[in-house]
Scaffold this motif. Structure first.
Motif, PDB file in Angstrom:
ATOM      1  N   SER A 182      -6.521   7.202   0.462  1.00  0.00           N
ATOM      2  CA  SER A 182      -7.180   5.961   0.941  1.00  0.00           C
ATOM      3  C   SER A 182      -6.202   4.803   0.915  1.00  0.00           C
ATOM      4  N   THR A 183      -5.374   4.734  -0.151  1.00  0.00           N
ATOM      5  CA  THR A 183      -4.382   3.648  -0.223  1.00  0.00           C
ATOM      6  C   THR A 183      -3.428   3.742   0.962  1.00  0.00           C
ATOM      7  N   ILE A 184      -2.943   4.958   1.221  1.00  0.00           N
ATOM      8  CA  ILE A 184      -1.992   5.130   2.332  1.00  0.00           C
ATOM      9  C   ILE A 184      -2.662   4.764   3.664  1.00  0.00           C
ATOM     10  N   SER A 185      -3.919   5.162   3.831  1.00  0.00           N
ATOM     11  CA  SER A 185      -4.620   4.825   5.091  1.00  0.00           C
ATOM     12  C   SER A 185      -4.670   3.314   5.279  1.00  0.00           C
ATOM     13  N   ARG A 186      -4.955   2.622   4.178  1.00  0.00           N
ATOM     14  CA  ARG A 186      -5.043   1.163   4.296  1.00  0.00           C
ATOM     15  C   ARG A 186      -3.671   0.574   4.647  1.00  0.00           C
ATOM     16  N   VAL A 187      -2.620   1.087   4.019  1.00  0.00           N
ATOM     17  CA  VAL A 187      -1.267   0.595   4.318  1.00  0.00           C
ATOM     18  C   VAL A 187      -0.908   0.917   5.781  1.00  0.00           C
ATOM     19  N   MET A 188      -1.332   2.093   6.238  1.00  0.00           N
ATOM     20  CA  MET A 188      -1.069   2.456   7.639  1.00  0.00           C
ATOM     21  C   MET A 188      -1.701   1.434   8.586  1.00  0.00           C
ATOM     22  N   THR A 189      -2.934   1.063   8.300  1.00  0.00           N
ATOM     23  CA  THR A 189      -3.637   0.147   9.209  1.00  0.00           C
ATOM     24  C   THR A 189      -3.147  -1.287   9.069  1.00  0.00           C
ATOM     25  N   GLU A 190      -3.005  -1.733   7.807  1.00  0.00           N
ATOM     26  CA  GLU A 190      -2.786  -3.169   7.601  1.00  0.00           C
ATOM     27  C   GLU A 190      -1.315  -3.572   7.446  1.00  0.00           C
ATOM     28  N   LYS A 192       1.590  -1.125   8.558  1.00  0.00           N
ATOM     29  CA  LYS A 192       2.325  -0.543   9.703  1.00  0.00           C
ATOM     30  C   LYS A 192       1.706  -1.007  11.025  1.00  0.00           C
ATOM     31  N   GLY A 193       0.377  -0.876  11.127  1.00  0.00           N
ATOM     32  CA  GLY A 193      -0.301  -1.264  12.361  1.00  0.00           C
ATOM     33  C   GLY A 193       0.348  -0.603  13.567  1.00  0.00           C
ATOM     34  N   GLU A 194       0.736  -1.399  14.555  1.00  0.00           N
ATOM     35  CA  GLU A 194       1.324  -0.864  15.789  1.00  0.00           C
ATOM     36  C   GLU A 194       2.846  -0.756  15.713  1.00  0.00           C
ATOM     37  N   ARG A 195       3.442  -1.089  14.563  1.00  0.00           N
ATOM     38  CA  ARG A 195       4.907  -1.127  14.466  1.00  0.00           C
ATOM     39  C   ARG A 195       5.501   0.288  14.470  1.00  0.00           C
ATOM     40  N   GLU A 196       6.080   0.683  15.574  1.00  0.00           N
ATOM     41  CA  GLU A 196       6.710   2.006  15.704  1.00  0.00           C
ATOM     42  C   GLU A 196       7.893   2.158  14.758  1.00  0.00           C
ATOM     43  N   ASP A 197       8.536   1.020  14.443  1.00  0.00           N
ATOM     44  CA  ASP A 197       9.773   1.079  13.646  1.00  0.00           C
ATOM     45  C   ASP A 197       9.508   1.077  12.140  1.00  0.00           C
TER      46      ASP A 197
END
Ligand code: KIV
Ligand code: ZN
Length: 398
Positions: A182-190, A192-197
């Protein structure tokens, strides 16, 4: 296209922090060359500010070892970051890994810093590292015991000022797989978001024996870098084991749907080298690299494996660098395996001596556990000559 997982190996930094391990520069360079042969993507070579010897080792690795990205750890202090860069700047690809803790317990008792001060340190530290290289990783130490909103905020700041890898350490091995995912999912969304890099990374410790499970849960939630150490060495109960992650992602590609670019046949050699140079032995039943990982002693299993290896093996021992499965003679072994071992020794017995020798082997096994090839030879000689050769095993084999 299938995503590739970046395998970040920290044997030479976090692994070396295991109590009692102190590798000299020659040993570190030798292990780094082997890690390059293994094909890991990133080698964390050390913590250059921690000692002159470590600085020297990291510098030599960055000069001599080609293939992987070479990274070094640094706190947010300018002196740490400058020293890290001094050591890694010779590599073809260099990364600075900056960390500072974000949990209340670390901020209050260890750092004696407020949230605002930690935030400011992340901003200046990551920006300074980014002035040296465009490959900067940031880790909020003890992330899994931190206020989740604060972790998100510091990671967003780190990305804003130039971090391209955000690593979420479960520093004390406290998280459960579902919490960590769940922590990783939140970090992915908030973050990383759309940042490909920007790549989200996992770094787990094994205090509850969950490091590999937590790392895999993170991959399931979108992490695309996994940090680990060979043989799982590291602080306290150790780190995620690099070889277990590599083989879990390889063998269960159906479950995780990602690629790893590692030469798996080099795993056993790497494990042996790390064990030998660190003085940390590998437990017999260690997954993937333990001496029993592909050994079969019980008759039913031996019979199955001799007919078809896959009956009791989910990976080919050759694929990780062993020469093959091993059939071990012991008190649970059966006639099929006994015959197989004798055959391998060039011995064929007719039915009656075979039966005598088999019964004799069982008695020896009751006393010694494993029966070696030398003992097998002695048993056969006893049967053939009718004299007792093995000492301490007194029963007649009649
Ligand atoms: O476990 C940890 O928090 C670490 C960081 C320095 C990444 O090793
Ligand atoms: Zn760690």
């Amino acid at each position: 296209m299938t995503d590739k997982i970046v395998i970040f190996d920290t044997t030479l930094r976090d692994g070396e922090q295991a109590p009692g391990i102190a590798l000299n520069p020659d040993q570190k360079v030798a292990i780094a060359h082997q890690l390059a042969r293994l094909g890991v993507d990133v080698i964390e070579a050390g913590f250059p500010v921690s000692s002159p010897g470590d600085f020297e080792a990291v510098k030599r690795i960055s000069r001599e070892v080609t293939g992987p990205v070479i990274t070094a750890l640094a706190r947010t202090e300018a002196g740490d970051i400058d020293r890290a860069w001094e050591a890694i700047k010779y590599a073809d690809m260099s990364r600075i890994h900056v960390f500072i803790a974000t949990s209340p317990i670390h901020m209050e008792h260890k750092l004696r810093m407020s949230e605002e001060e930690v935030m400011a340190a992340v901003r200046t530290g990551v920006a300074r590292a980014r002035d040296y290289t465009d490959d900067v990783e940031y880790s909020p130490e003890d992330a899994t015991r931190s206020d989740p909103d604060f972790v998100i905020a510091v990671c967003q700041t780190a990305v804003e000022v130039g971090a391209t890898t955000i690593n979420i350490p479960d520093t004390v091995g406290f998280a459960t797989p579902s919490e960590y995912a769940s922590t990783i999912s939140r970090v992915m969304t908030e973050v990383k978001g759309e940042r490909e890099d920007v790549v989200i990374s996992t770094h787990c410790h094994n205090d509850l024996g969950l490091a590999v499970a937590n790392s895999l849960a993170a991959v399931g939630a979108g992490a695309r870098q996994v940090e680990g150490a060979i043989n799982g060495i590291g602080e306290r109960a150790g780190n995620t084991s690099t070889e277990e992650i590599v083989m879990a992602l390889t063998v269960r590609k159906d479950a995780y749907g990602v690629e790893v670019g590692v030469t798996t046949e080099e795993i056993v050699e790497t494990s042996r080298m790390v064990a030998e140079k660190t003085g940390y032995p590998v437990q017999y039943n260690k997954a993937v690299v333990g001496r029993n990982a592909f050994a079969h002693e019980s008759g039913i299993h031996q019979h199955g494996v001799l007919r078809k290896r896959e009956t009791y093996e989910i990976m080919d021992p050759v694929s990780v660098g062993f020469s093959g499965s091993s059939i071990v003679m012991g008190k649970h072994s059966g006639r099929a395996a006994f015959k197989h071992i004798l055959h391998g020794m060039g011995i064929e017995l007719s039915p009656s001596p075979f039966e005598q020798a088999f019964r004799r082997m069982k008695r020896v096994a009751d006393q010694t556990g494993e029966v070696s090839e030398a003992q097998m030879q002695a048993i056969v000689d006893e049967v053939v000559t009718g004299t007792e050769i093995l000492q301490g095993v007194t029963e007649s084999f009649q």
